[in-house]
Motif scaffolding. Sequence first.
Motif, PDB file in Angstrom:
ATOM      1  N   ALA A 243      12.767 -38.638   7.902  1.00 16.49           N
ATOM      2  CA  ALA A 243      11.348 -38.340   7.762  1.00 16.49           C
ATOM      3  C   ALA A 243      10.934 -37.111   8.557  1.00 16.49           C
ATOM      4  CB  ALA A 243      10.523 -39.549   8.196  1.00 16.49           C
ATOM      5  N   PHE A 246      10.860 -33.333   7.138  1.00 19.02           N
ATOM      6  CA  PHE A 246       9.755 -32.740   6.384  1.00 19.02           C
ATOM      7  C   PHE A 246       9.001 -31.705   7.212  1.00 19.02           C
ATOM      8  CE2 PHE A 246      10.175 -36.429   3.510  1.00 19.02           C
ATOM      9  CZ  PHE A 246      10.037 -35.800   2.275  1.00 19.02           C
ATOM     10  N   VAL A 257       6.368 -32.160  -3.153  1.00 22.15           N
ATOM     11  CA  VAL A 257       6.815 -33.153  -2.187  1.00 22.15           C
ATOM     12  C   VAL A 257       6.479 -34.547  -2.703  1.00 22.15           C
ATOM     13  CG1 VAL A 257       6.565 -34.053   0.154  1.00 22.15           C
ATOM     14  CG2 VAL A 257       6.523 -31.587  -0.228  1.00 22.15           C
ATOM     15  N   ALA A 259       6.697 -38.415  -1.336  1.00 24.55           N
ATOM     16  CA  ALA A 259       6.948 -39.212  -0.134  1.00 24.55           C
ATOM     17  C   ALA A 259       5.938 -40.343  -0.055  1.00 24.55           C
ATOM     18  CB  ALA A 259       6.867 -38.331   1.110  1.00 24.55           C
ATOM     19  N   THR A 260       6.163 -41.256   0.877  1.00 27.42           N
ATOM     20  CA  THR A 260       5.219 -42.351   1.097  1.00 27.42           C
ATOM     21  C   THR A 260       3.940 -41.809   1.730  1.00 27.42           C
ATOM     22  OG1 THR A 260       6.514 -42.814   3.105  1.00 27.42           O
ATOM     23  CG2 THR A 260       6.880 -44.240   1.225  1.00 27.42           C
ATOM     24  N   LEU A 263       3.678 -40.298   5.361  1.00 30.90           N
ATOM     25  CA  LEU A 263       4.367 -39.019   5.517  1.00 30.90           C
ATOM     26  C   LEU A 263       3.581 -37.871   4.879  1.00 30.90           C
ATOM     27  CD1 LEU A 263       8.195 -39.573   4.962  1.00 30.90           C
ATOM     28  CD2 LEU A 263       7.103 -38.489   6.910  1.00 30.90           C
ATOM     29  N   LEU A 264       3.005 -38.138   3.734  1.00 28.85           N
ATOM     30  CA  LEU A 264       2.302 -37.084   2.990  1.00 28.85           C
ATOM     31  C   LEU A 264       1.055 -36.593   3.699  1.00 28.85           C
ATOM     32  CD1 LEU A 264       2.243 -38.059  -0.805  1.00 28.85           C
ATOM     33  CD2 LEU A 264       3.494 -36.202   0.273  1.00 28.85           C
ATOM     34  N   LYS A 274       1.556 -32.565  -3.914  1.00 31.96           N
ATOM     35  CA  LYS A 274       1.989 -33.820  -3.306  1.00 31.96           C
ATOM     36  C   LYS A 274       1.971 -34.925  -4.360  1.00 31.96           C
ATOM     37  CE  LYS A 274      -0.109 -32.858   1.243  1.00 31.96           C
ATOM     38  NZ  LYS A 274      -1.086 -33.374   2.232  1.00 31.96           N
ATOM     39  N   TYR A 305      11.051 -31.928  -3.012  1.00 33.88           N
ATOM     40  CA  TYR A 305      11.635 -32.620  -1.862  1.00 33.88           C
ATOM     41  C   TYR A 305      11.158 -34.068  -1.872  1.00 33.88           C
ATOM     42  CZ  TYR A 305      12.875 -27.952  -0.310  1.00 33.88           C
ATOM     43  OH  TYR A 305      13.416 -26.688  -0.238  1.00 33.88           O
ATOM     44  N   VAL A 306      12.123 -34.992  -1.898  1.00 37.55           N
ATOM     45  CA  VAL A 306      11.802 -36.406  -2.099  1.00 37.55           C
ATOM     46  C   VAL A 306      12.329 -37.229  -0.928  1.00 37.55           C
ATOM     47  CG1 VAL A 306      11.904 -38.354  -3.695  1.00 37.55           C
ATOM     48  CG2 VAL A 306      12.049 -36.021  -4.584  1.00 37.55           C
ATOM     49  N   GLU A 307      11.491 -38.107  -0.425  1.00 37.09           N
ATOM     50  CA  GLU A 307      11.870 -38.977   0.689  1.00 37.09           C
ATOM     51  C   GLU A 307      12.991 -39.927   0.289  1.00 37.09           C
ATOM     52  OE1 GLU A 307       9.861 -42.341   3.664  1.00 37.09           O
ATOM     53  OE2 GLU A 307       8.616 -41.261   2.208  1.00 37.09           O
TER      54      GLU A 307
END
Length: 331
Positions: A243, A246, A257, A259-260, A263-264, A274, A305-307
């Motif tokens: 995490a 990022f 991006v 992400a959860t 994080l975003l 996003k 970019y993916v978590e």
Amino acid sequence: METKIFKREQLDEAVSLLREGGLVAFPTETVYGLGALATRDDSVKKVYAAKGRPSDNPLIVTVADEAMMRPYAKEVPERAEKLIKHFWPGPLTILLLAKEGALPESVTGGLPTVAFRCPDDQLTHDLIAKLGYPIVGPSANTSTKPSPTTAQHVYHDLKGKIAGIVDGGETEVGLESTIVDLSVNPAVVLRPGKITPEEISQVLGEEVLINRGQVSDKDVPKAPGMKYRHYAPSAQVYVVDQAETFDKLDLDASCGVMATSDLLENLPVPEENKFNLGKNLTEADHNLFAGLRYFDDRPEIKSIYVEGFDQGEESLAYMNRLNKAAGGHHV
């Protein structure tokens, strides 16, 4: 070709199209499938053409119940009966030895095995039951692209290429079914999904292995999703393993991006760049393909970019799909 959208009250029309050899997409609890009569070679070959799918990639046979499966399986061992009783209808696909000559080679890829699935969706159950025959059910998308989780996704990819789409709304799970191979001993999970190897092992009362190998270019895969690049948008996808990484990325207007939500929140990219995967892994499973499709419709996005998640067997399915979409690219 006109592609019609069918609601529940129009199910008989969708059945007629399938009976006539046409292609009709259908909802399941996982993703939308592309249906054709599994017993008709000419219909099945239309599926490969519509998807642009390699013809050596075997197809899953979708049934209304266990009774519909039995005429096409060489045998239904006790192990299969246990899993069927516990998980069907549901997101589990079972690979068995095929009854010789019962299905065309376009379904099996010329292999002695065939994969069966009974989805947990009443619309699709009624569709197949009314038809009276099993249908093939690969994901209803252009080959290699993210799998569809709404009827609109299917229409985007296959408009003009298929006869119809049964609209069952947004899918519940969002990732394809688990595939377990019962033609070998011990059983092997060929493709991870919502049902984990541990859950299968508990029901069978025996060890279940996980396939982690790659299928070579010259080999025929035993199940979908094992050989070719899958689930990928046009932009390059990168898996972000930690995490904190990022914060170190040089993100500009060409970057998307996924992400959860936590994080975003503080990432320095425009809101339209996003995509919120949700609060946890379960929600990320559900939203992964929708996010990849969101950015695939944005030609200015060159990198996504993916978590990533590291939660043991629970994250196997998510990471399997994400790694294939990324082609193994991690940061």
